[in-house]
Design an enzyme around this catalytic site. Structure first.
Site, PDB file in Angstrom:
ATOM      1  N   GLY A  87       5.377   2.820  -0.019  1.00 41.63           N
ATOM      2  CA  GLY A  87       6.809   2.550  -0.019  1.00 41.63           C
ATOM      3  C   GLY A  87       7.292   1.702  -1.182  1.00 41.63           C
ATOM      4  CB  ILE A  88      10.147  -0.689  -1.280  1.00 42.89           C
ATOM      5  CG1 ILE A  88      11.164   0.307  -0.712  1.00 42.89           C
ATOM      6  CG2 ILE A  88      10.801  -1.618  -2.281  1.00 42.89           C
ATOM      7  CD1 ILE A  88      12.221  -0.330   0.191  1.00 42.89           C
TER       8      ILE A  88
ATOM      9  CG  ASN B 284      -0.270  -0.139   2.505  1.00 45.21           C
ATOM     10  OD1 ASN B 284       0.269  -1.202   2.791  1.00 45.21           O
ATOM     11  ND2 ASN B 284      -0.241   0.914   3.302  1.00 45.21           N
TER      12      ASN B 284
ATOM     13  CE1 TYR C 283      13.933  -3.927   9.645  1.00 45.47           C
ATOM     14  CE2 TYR C 283      16.260  -3.337   9.605  1.00 45.47           C
ATOM     15  CZ  TYR C 283      15.058  -3.485   8.951  1.00 45.47           C
ATOM     16  OH  TYR C 283      14.967  -3.199   7.595  1.00 45.47           O
TER      17      TYR C 283
HETATM   18  N1  LIG Z   1      13.441   1.807   3.727  1.00 44.13           N
HETATM   19  C1  LIG Z   1      14.658   1.335   3.838  1.00 44.13           C
HETATM   20  O1  LIG Z   1      15.625   2.084   3.902  1.00 44.13           O
HETATM   21  C2  LIG Z   1      14.896  -0.155   3.850  1.00 44.13           C
HETATM   22  C3  LIG Z   1      16.217  -0.615   3.932  1.00 44.13           C
HETATM   23  C4  LIG Z   1      16.436  -1.986   3.932  1.00 44.13           C
HETATM   24  C5  LIG Z   1      15.379  -2.860   3.858  1.00 44.13           C
HETATM   25  N2  LIG Z   1      14.096  -2.392   3.782  1.00 44.13           N
HETATM   26  C6  LIG Z   1      12.992  -3.370   3.715  1.00 44.13           C
HETATM   27  O2  LIG Z   1      12.122  -3.047   2.650  1.00 44.13           O
HETATM   28  C7  LIG Z   1      10.806  -3.516   2.954  1.00 44.13           C
HETATM   29  C8  LIG Z   1       9.785  -2.426   2.634  1.00 44.13           C
HETATM   30  O3  LIG Z   1      10.090  -1.296   3.380  1.00 44.13           O
HETATM   31  P1  LIG Z   1       9.595   0.203   3.074  1.00 44.13           P
HETATM   32  O4  LIG Z   1      10.797   1.042   3.237  1.00 44.13           O
HETATM   33  O5  LIG Z   1       8.812   0.267   1.841  1.00 44.13           O
HETATM   34  O6  LIG Z   1       8.674   0.423   4.374  1.00 44.13           O
HETATM   35  P2  LIG Z   1       7.224   1.082   4.625  1.00 44.13           P
HETATM   36  O7  LIG Z   1       7.006   2.252   3.757  1.00 44.13           O
HETATM   37  O8  LIG Z   1       7.151   1.245   6.106  1.00 44.13           O
HETATM   38  O9  LIG Z   1       6.238  -0.074   4.193  1.00 44.13           O
HETATM   39  C9  LIG Z   1       6.107  -1.232   4.951  1.00 44.13           C
HETATM   40  C10 LIG Z   1       4.899  -1.982   4.464  1.00 44.13           C
HETATM   41  O10 LIG Z   1       4.730  -3.149   5.289  1.00 44.13           O
HETATM   42  C11 LIG Z   1       3.386  -3.169   5.737  1.00 44.13           C
HETATM   43  N3  LIG Z   1       3.198  -3.867   7.012  1.00 44.13           N
HETATM   44  C12 LIG Z   1       3.722  -3.560   8.218  1.00 44.13           C
HETATM   45  N4  LIG Z   1       3.248  -4.398   9.156  1.00 44.13           N
HETATM   46  C13 LIG Z   1       2.386  -5.234   8.539  1.00 44.13           C
HETATM   47  C14 LIG Z   1       1.550  -6.306   8.970  1.00 44.13           C
HETATM   48  N5  LIG Z   1       1.490  -6.678  10.259  1.00 44.13           N
HETATM   49  N6  LIG Z   1       0.781  -6.945   8.056  1.00 44.13           N
HETATM   50  C15 LIG Z   1       0.807  -6.564   6.765  1.00 44.13           C
HETATM   51  N7  LIG Z   1       1.553  -5.575   6.296  1.00 44.13           N
HETATM   52  C16 LIG Z   1       2.330  -4.905   7.172  1.00 44.13           C
HETATM   53  C17 LIG Z   1       2.993  -1.710   5.856  1.00 44.13           C
HETATM   54  O11 LIG Z   1       1.580  -1.584   5.919  1.00 44.13           O
HETATM   55  P3  LIG Z   1       0.867  -0.357   6.741  1.00 44.13           P
HETATM   56  O12 LIG Z   1       0.880   0.830   5.814  1.00 44.13           O
HETATM   57  O13 LIG Z   1      -0.523  -0.853   6.992  1.00 44.13           O
HETATM   58  O14 LIG Z   1       1.659  -0.119   7.978  1.00 44.13           O
HETATM   59  C18 LIG Z   1       3.606  -1.166   4.584  1.00 44.13           C
HETATM   60  O15 LIG Z   1       2.796  -1.431   3.479  1.00 44.13           O
HETATM   61  C19 LIG Z   1      10.835  -3.946   4.408  1.00 44.13           C
HETATM   62  O16 LIG Z   1      10.906  -5.352   4.477  1.00 44.13           O
HETATM   63  C20 LIG Z   1      12.132  -3.347   4.949  1.00 44.13           C
HETATM   64  O17 LIG Z   1      12.687  -4.107   5.991  1.00 44.13           O
HETATM   65  C21 LIG Z   1      13.842  -1.043   3.776  1.00 44.13           C
END
Ligand SMILES: NC(=O)c1ccc[n+]([C@@H]2O[C@H](COP(=O)([O-])OP(=O)(O)OC[C@H]3O[C@@H](n4cnc5c(N)ncnc54)[C@H](OP(=O)(O)O)[C@@H]3O)[C@@H](O)[C@H]2O)c1
Ligand SMILES: *[C@@H]1O[C@H](CO)[C@@H](O)[C@H](O)[C@H]1NC(C)=O
Length: 343
Positions: free
Chosen positions: A68-69, A66, A218
């Site tokens: 981010g990535i 929904n 984490y």
């Molecule tokens: N951003 C970075 O710099 C970074 C770096 C390394 C790795 N990553 C990895 O990349 C992935 C995506 O991250 P992002 O940066 O796009 O983060 P984000 O914008 O916080 O998005 C996270 C997503 O996960 C969903 N989520 C969280 N808890 C959940 C649950 N209990 N059930 C279902 N969905 C859930 C969130 O939904 P809601 O909107 O409902 O909360 C949101 O859609 C993650 O696995 C993260 O560890 C990110």
């Protein structure tokens, strides 16, 4: 001819001289700064997936799509003509993202399915619906994640990072894997994080009951992602289903939203914002390696590998520990109450 050159030289030097006049110096330094910023932004933007492959007739699932990535990954698949299933926990946010993706891609085959990865019951319900409604599943991107939340627990009482980032996806993937085998060649992508290197799997206290530290929790969960992806890849050898893991880079997102408790001073926040703006990828740039692993023709037979910036990267020794990987697999089966046929 010589006169022409001379005349031009004259007018060029005149322009430069007038540009260097006082007022323009300000404008020029602004432009310089802008170009500098732009170059830096470009430098940190990372690799782009250049594969043009279409996904017409393919079905894909992206968890946490929904925003981010995840949303940008799903958008790219929609552009390529896939049937895209947004696996999200909130129907309103999910529908908003789906509409946004439909609008921007012109692909109406984008649907929302509800899954809360912090509830194993919800994961089972989601998978039942998928198995009932979908004829195939070609790509699964395990992308949803939480980072640095307080010491919260899941529905079943597991520490939240471990529950959402690892256990929920562990169960979800295992329940859908037969459908993926039937749709082979198919691909599973697990979004981990470079910080897994700092992690260890604390089997004596998986739920951090004795002591809780968000960073430790984490990195443990992200190490679990990479170990799971390699173990699953071994188990699926020869099945036509590949499994790879991805570090997306450092990406602007709301992942850090739980860290706002003790806010730093305004100037520090501003500095973080500016530096962040320069060195962090946009979600679209952060999605490139997931997309690359999902569509690249070159990766047809590549499995069990770890990628960042659209390249295979060596992993550190913690991720190569086969004993830990099998132990984690067995513990996870017990935690999610999954009984797999012996391999
Ligand atoms: N951003 C970075 O710099 C970074 C770096 C390394 C790795 N990553 C990895 O990349 C992935 C995506 O991250 P992002 O940066 O796009 O983060 P984000 O914008 O916080 O998005 C996270 C997503 O996960 C969903 N989520 C969280 N808890 C959940 C649950 N209990 N059930 C279902 N969905 C859930 C969130 O939904 P809601 O909107 O409902 O909360 C949101 O859609 C993650 O696995 C993260 O560890 C990110
Ligand atoms: C993958 O393996 C199959 C079967 O061995 C082979 O036909 C195909 O060319 C391989 N693809 C690539 C990109 O190496």
């Amino acid at each position: 001819m010589a006169l022409l050159i001379k005349e031009n030289f004259h007018s060029v030097s005149h322009t430069i001289r007038s540009l260097l006049s006082k007022n323009n110096a300000i404008i020029l330094s602004c432009i310089g700064t802008g170009v500098g910023f732009g170059l830096l932004r470009w430098y940190f933007s990372g690799a782009k997936c250049r594969c043009k492959r279409q996904l017409t007739g393919k079905t894909v699932i992206v968890t946490g799509s929904n925003r981010g990535i995840g949303r940008e990954t799903a958008r790219d698949f929609a552009k390529r003509g896939a049937r895209v299933i947004l696996a999200v926990r909130d129907i309103t946010k999910g529908e908003r993202a789906a509409e946004d993706i439909r609008q921007s891609t012109g692909n109406n085959n984008v649907i929302v399915r509800i899954v809360d990865l912090s509830s194993l019951e919800s994961v089972r319900k989601f998978c039942r619906l998928i198995l009932e409604k979908e004829e195939r599943l070609d790509i699964l991107v395990n992308n949803a994640g939480v980072r640095f939340c307080p010491h919260w627990t899941s529905q079943e009482g597991y520490e939240l990072h471990f529950a959402v980032n690892h256990l929920g996806h562990f169960l979800l993937t295992n329940l859908l894997v037969n459908l993926m085998k039937k749709s082979a060649p198919s691909r599973i992508i697990c979004v981990t994080c470079m910080a897994y290197e700092e992690g260890s799997i604390n089997f004596d206290d998986l739920n951090s009951q004795r002591s809780y530290d968000p960073w430790t929790a984490y990195t443990q969960s992200k190490l679990a992602n990479i170990l799971f992806s390699q173990e699953l890849s071994n188990r699926l050898a020869g099945s036509g289903v590949t499994v790879n893991s991805v570090h997306p880079g450092i990406v602007q997102s709301e992942l850090g939203r739980y860290t706002g408790d003790n806010k730093p001073a305004l100037w520090r926040r501003l500095l973080i914002k500016i530096v962040g703006f320069i060195i962090m990828k946009t979600p679209q740039q952060g999605a490139q390696t997931s997309i690359y692993c999902a569509v690249s023709d070159q990766l047809e037979n590549v499995s069990g590998k770890y990628f960042s910036d659209c390249c295979i990267r060596d992993t550190s020794s913690v991720a190569k520990d086969k004993v830990t990987a099998t132990q984690l697999w067995d513990v996870s089966c017990k935690r999610v109450n999954l009984h797999l046929p012996p391999t």
